[in-house]
Design an enzyme around this catalytic site. Structure first.
Site, PDB file in Angstrom:
ATOM      1  N   HIS A 145       0.811  -1.148  -0.005  1.00  0.00           N
ATOM      2  CA  HIS A 145      -0.086   0.027   0.275  1.00  0.00           C
ATOM      3  C   HIS A 145       0.851   1.458   0.008  1.00  0.00           C
ATOM      4  O   HIS A 145       0.660   2.080  -0.728  1.00  0.00           O
ATOM      5  CB  HIS A 145      -1.084  -0.068   1.289  1.00  0.00           C
ATOM      6  N   GLU A 210     -10.595   2.529   3.676  1.00  0.00           N
ATOM      7  CA  GLU A 210      -9.345   1.521   3.711  1.00  0.00           C
ATOM      8  C   GLU A 210      -9.553   0.222   4.579  1.00  0.00           C
ATOM      9  O   GLU A 210     -10.127   0.199   5.622  1.00  0.00           O
ATOM     10  CB  GLU A 210      -8.365   2.522   4.528  1.00  0.00           C
ATOM     11  N   LYS A 264      -9.123  12.358   7.466  1.00  0.00           N
ATOM     12  CA  LYS A 264      -9.064  10.819   8.104  1.00  0.00           C
ATOM     13  C   LYS A 264     -10.104  11.072   9.282  1.00  0.00           C
ATOM     14  O   LYS A 264     -10.263   9.929   9.923  1.00  0.00           O
ATOM     15  CB  LYS A 264      -7.787  10.609   8.516  1.00  0.00           C
ATOM     16  N   THR A 370      -3.994   0.108   5.826  1.00  0.00           N
ATOM     17  CA  THR A 370      -4.442  -0.303   4.749  1.00  0.00           C
ATOM     18  C   THR A 370      -3.707  -1.604   4.294  1.00  0.00           C
ATOM     19  O   THR A 370      -2.286  -1.561   3.930  1.00  0.00           O
ATOM     20  CB  THR A 370      -4.732   0.696   3.405  1.00  0.00           C
TER      21      THR A 370
HETATM   22 CA    CA Z   1      -5.785   4.357   7.825  1.00  0.00          CA
END
Ligand code: CA
Length: 438
Positions: A145, A210, A264, A370
């Site tokens: 990722h 995610e 986030k 992730t």
């Molecule tokens: Ca994250």
């Protein structure tokens, strides 16, 4: 690390018959924890343990007198509205309650008569976040990722030089972590198109999920007293599924120099069930570091961590659009991955988190980052699957996606399967995107 014991015996079956079905996520070898109450009731939330399609109400079970000594005190702690006090009790208490539950739920158990009145069907309940999460830290442990995303944000410099030395993380937002079933508004935020002179405020256009594993801390550490890698596992209560929703366009504009912030913090969703580290013991596997790569510094390395540090958990992501719901067609699978690809182990995350003296507390939460596998189709986010939005995915019903649309529900599942061991599952985590509030 937990040794295998009688609770892991693959031949055990339960008098709760649904637990014995081959595909069941919650056989008697699993016994995961959640906090629940009957749906639309004014009952108090309390701790419960899954068995088949039922929940053992631990408050009722404790009152029924099926437990004694430490297991009884542990069940008492689980009767509260959060599991923090139970999580704080540590491995001996966790094991005592697991053993007592395993013995009481086995086929032919004497406790059946008392315990059968303490079952609540899972179909009849609502769940809540199982503990008071004081702090949430989000790691970035999938090198696949990190490399793919790095190449989208910084084509000339995908993987920063610290990645192979430091388990990278940042402090996340605990207040917006919600339980499976969470519906949240598409976030508003500042974004700036690459060719624009100035940013503007608007609904996120690149909303993503995610695929992560969530890690709940059990007993904590005192400030100034780091947890060594060999003791790290004793501080971990268990794991769950975790969807850490991300606003990629907001992230791209805001993340330098201090890291992600509003991209986030608007919503993150946990699955109801915490699969305990003890239940996961049969699914531990060797952790290796490529000999070409830097080997971990001594505080992040141990024989135990190399022998059994990794978790073999199969993960999958599905999408259910509004169209699929209205036409009654099933959700479609977007990708599959595994926690086994993680570049850093849970033990390394805990040891690193506390090496500076930071105190972890019962109920603190770590996101794994992730979990993308080495192949493109094993990516744990749309950002990767759509190559940064350049290659739309065509779904089975003809719809296409680069990023999430309003009404999309994301479903994540996890399961552990291994030859000679009873398979266990994580259940699922679901969350749905609502239109932005402009
Ligand atoms: Ca994250």
């Amino acid at each position: 690390m937990t040794q295998l014991n009688e609770t892991h015996d693959p031949s055990l079956t339960s008098w709760v018959l649904s637990a014995n079905e081959v595909s069941c996520d919650f056989p008697i070898q699993n016994l995961p924890f959640a906090v629940f109450r009957r749906r639309e009731s004014d009952e108090k939330f309390r701790g419960g343990v899954a068995i088949g399609n039922q929940i053992v109400d631990l408050s009722a079970a404790q009152r029924s007198g099926v437990f004694s000594d430490l297991a009884e005190r542990a069940a008492q702690a689980c009767s509260q509205t959060t599991l923090n006090e139970y999580m704080k009790m540590g491995t001996t208490a966790w094991s005592a309650l697991r053993l007592a539950l395993s013995r009481a739920l086995r086929e032919g158990a004497e406790a059946q008569n008392k315990l059968k009145n303490c079952l609540v069907p899972q179909a009849d309940v609502e769940f809540t976040v199982p503990c008071k999460i004081g702090d949430y830290t989000d790691f970035y442990t999938s090198i696949h990722h990190a490399t793919t995303v790095g190449s989208l944000f910084r084509p000339d410099n995908p993987l920063l030089p610290n990645y192979k030395w430091v388990p990278i993380g940042y402090h996340g937002r605990a207040s917006s972590i919600g339980i499976s079933g969470q519906n949240f508004r598409r976030p508003m935020g500042q974004t700036k198109a690459p060719d624009a002179l100035e940013p503007n405020l608007g609904p996120c256009k690149r909303l993503d999920y995610e695929l992560e594993v969530g890690i709940y801390i059990g007993s904590g550490n005192d400030m100034g007293e780091p947890i060594s890698i060999d003791n790290a596992e004793e501080h971990v209560f268990g794991l769950c599924l975790f969807n850490d929703w991300s606003a990629r366009d907001i992230q791209a504009w805001e993340y330098q120099p201090l890291g992600p912030f509003l991209s986030k913090s608007f919503a993150s969703t946990v699955s109801p069930w915490i699969i305990t580290t003890e239940a996961l013991a049969p699914f531990r596997s060797a952790w290796t570091r490529d000999s070409e790569d830097p080997q971990p510094l001594p505080y992040l390395d141990s024989e135990k961590n190399r022998a059994k540090g990794a978790y073999d958990i199969q993960l999958e992501v599905l999408l259910e659009s509004e169209k699929m719901r209205s036409e009654n067609t099933p959700a479609v699978k977007l990708s599959e991955s595994s926690f086994i690809y993680s570049y850093w182990t849970v033990g390394q995350m805990v040891a690193h988190h506390t090496i500076n003296g930071c105190n972890l507390e019962p109920g603190d939460f770590l996101g794994s980052g992730t979990q993308s596998g080495p192949n493109h189709k094993e990516a744990g986010s749309l950002l990767e699957l759509s190559m940064g939005g350049k290659q739309p995915l065509t779904l089975q019903n003809g719809e296409t996606r680069t990023f999430l649309q309003d009404g999309d529900a994301i479903i994540m599942r996890g399961r552990c399967e291994k030859e000679g061991v009873k398979a266990i599952g994580f259940g699922e985590v679901v969350g749905t995107v609502l239109p932005a509030k402009e």
